[in-house]
Design a protein around this motif. Structure first.
Motif, short mmCIF file in Angstrom:
data_model
loop_
_atom_site.label_atom_id
_atom_site.label_comp_id
_atom_site.label_asym_id
_atom_site.label_seq_id
_atom_site.Cartn_x
_atom_site.Cartn_y
_atom_site.Cartn_z
N TRP A 27 59.22 89.79 5.37
CA TRP A 27 58.51 89.22 4.21
C TRP A 27 59.56 88.85 3.17
O TRP A 27 60.31 89.72 2.72
N LEU A 28 59.58 87.58 2.78
CA LEU A 28 60.51 87.13 1.75
C LEU A 28 59.77 86.96 0.45
O LEU A 28 58.65 86.41 0.43
N LYS A 29 60.38 87.43 -0.62
CA LYS A 29 59.90 87.05 -1.95
C LYS A 29 61.07 86.34 -2.60
O LYS A 29 62.12 86.94 -2.84
N GLU A 51 52.67 98.29 1.27
CA GLU A 51 51.89 98.00 0.07
C GLU A 51 52.12 96.58 -0.44
O GLU A 51 52.19 96.32 -1.65
N LEU A 52 52.27 95.66 0.52
CA LEU A 52 52.33 94.24 0.17
C LEU A 52 50.91 93.68 0.26
O LEU A 52 50.09 94.21 1.01
N LYS A 53 50.66 92.60 -0.47
CA LYS A 53 49.31 92.04 -0.49
C LYS A 53 49.29 90.74 0.30
O LYS A 53 49.84 89.73 -0.16
N PRO A 54 48.63 90.70 1.47
CA PRO A 54 48.64 89.46 2.26
C PRO A 54 48.02 88.28 1.50
O PRO A 54 48.40 87.13 1.72
N SER A 55 47.08 88.57 0.59
CA SER A 55 46.44 87.46 -0.14
C SER A 55 47.40 86.85 -1.17
O SER A 55 47.08 85.84 -1.79
#
Ligand SMILES: [Zn+2]
Length: 259
Positions: A27-29, A51-55
């Motif tokens: 997952w990249l931010k 605890e990442l949010k897929p939405s």
């Protein structure tokens, strides 16, 4: 604020099917843009564990259709789009993920904007530019990517046989994520081995290289030790990813805010 979270660092059949390492991709931010690359088996579970949010995803990118990279693509598109009730985000994938024996189900397709990757293509997602510099040499259509964001350029070299054009295409990126499945080559399997990864890192000379997607041979040979050997040989900082590893691309800012 920019960084990466590894949702899996396993590759190859034995490691993935036995879950010796997780296999959810990463997952990249990047400057506030959330991009999921290669949602393999267990991606949705790992996203929630971290605890990442897929939405909050802005895009999902598939390098290729092999199951260790694409297994969770449909459920992740649903998760990105609130179960399909809110059309949003983008899915960026090679043509054969969509057209030939597709991995993206028909009913999921209207939920998001779908873009087929072509060699040399560049797209923008918010302020992030993504280039797909060249097609890899792998049994199915496969593309790496170069992500450009405010603090630098991140290259991703997914599954491929070694070929010299790779080093030219990714030369000078600030960060390099490289899939190293094997210690020894097998022409039928078409993956990089550790020596080839070292050769690429030496030629590309990223600010930091991150090894991931380890098969059984690499796990047995200790990814940590291999990273250290390549660092010493090339003078490039090389680290081995582990499940849940967070790498901060800004370094000065805490990633706790977005985890
Ligand atoms: Zn593959």
């Amino acid at each position: 604020m920019s960084g990466v979270v590894f949702l899996g660092t396993g590759g190859g059949r034995m490691v993935v099917l036995n879950q010796l390492r997780r296999s959810g991709g990463f997952w990249l931010k990047l400057d506030g843009v959330n991009i999921l690359q290669d949602p393999g088996p267990g991606c949705l579970v790992m996203v929630h564990q971290q605890e990442l949010k897929p939405s909050s995803l802005d895009a999902i990118v598939l390098s290729h259709r092999h199951i260790d990279h694409s297994n969770d693509i449909n459920v992740m598109v649903e998760a990105m789009t609130h179960g399909g009730f809110q059309k949003r985000g983008r899915l960026v994938a090679p043509s054969d993920c969509i057209n030939l024996d597709p991995v993206v189900l028909q009913y999921v397709r209207p939920f998001t904007e779908i873009t087929e990757i072509k060699e040399g293509m560049k797209i923008e997602i918010g302020s992030v530019k993504i280039g797909f510099p060249l097609r890899n040499m792998h049994p199915v259509e496969t593309y790496g990517a170069i992500y450009e964001f405010s603090s630098g350029r991140l290259g991703y070299i997914p599954d491929t046989e070694y070929f010299p054009a790779l080093s030219e295409a990714y030369k000078g990126v600030d960060y390099l994520i490289i899939n190293v499945v094997r210690m020894k080559s097998d022409k039928n399997i078409r993956h990089l081995n550790m020596n080839e990864a070292a050769e690429l890192i030496d030629a590309i000379r990223p600010g930091k290289a991150i090894l991931t997607h380890f098969g059984l041979q690499v796990l047995k040979a200790s990814p940590r030790l291999q990273a250290r050997i390549i660092s010493e040989k090339t003078g490039v900082e090389v680290i081995d990813a582990h499940d849940g590893l967070v790498v901060d691309f800004d370094e000065k800012e805490s990633l706790e805010k977005w985890l």
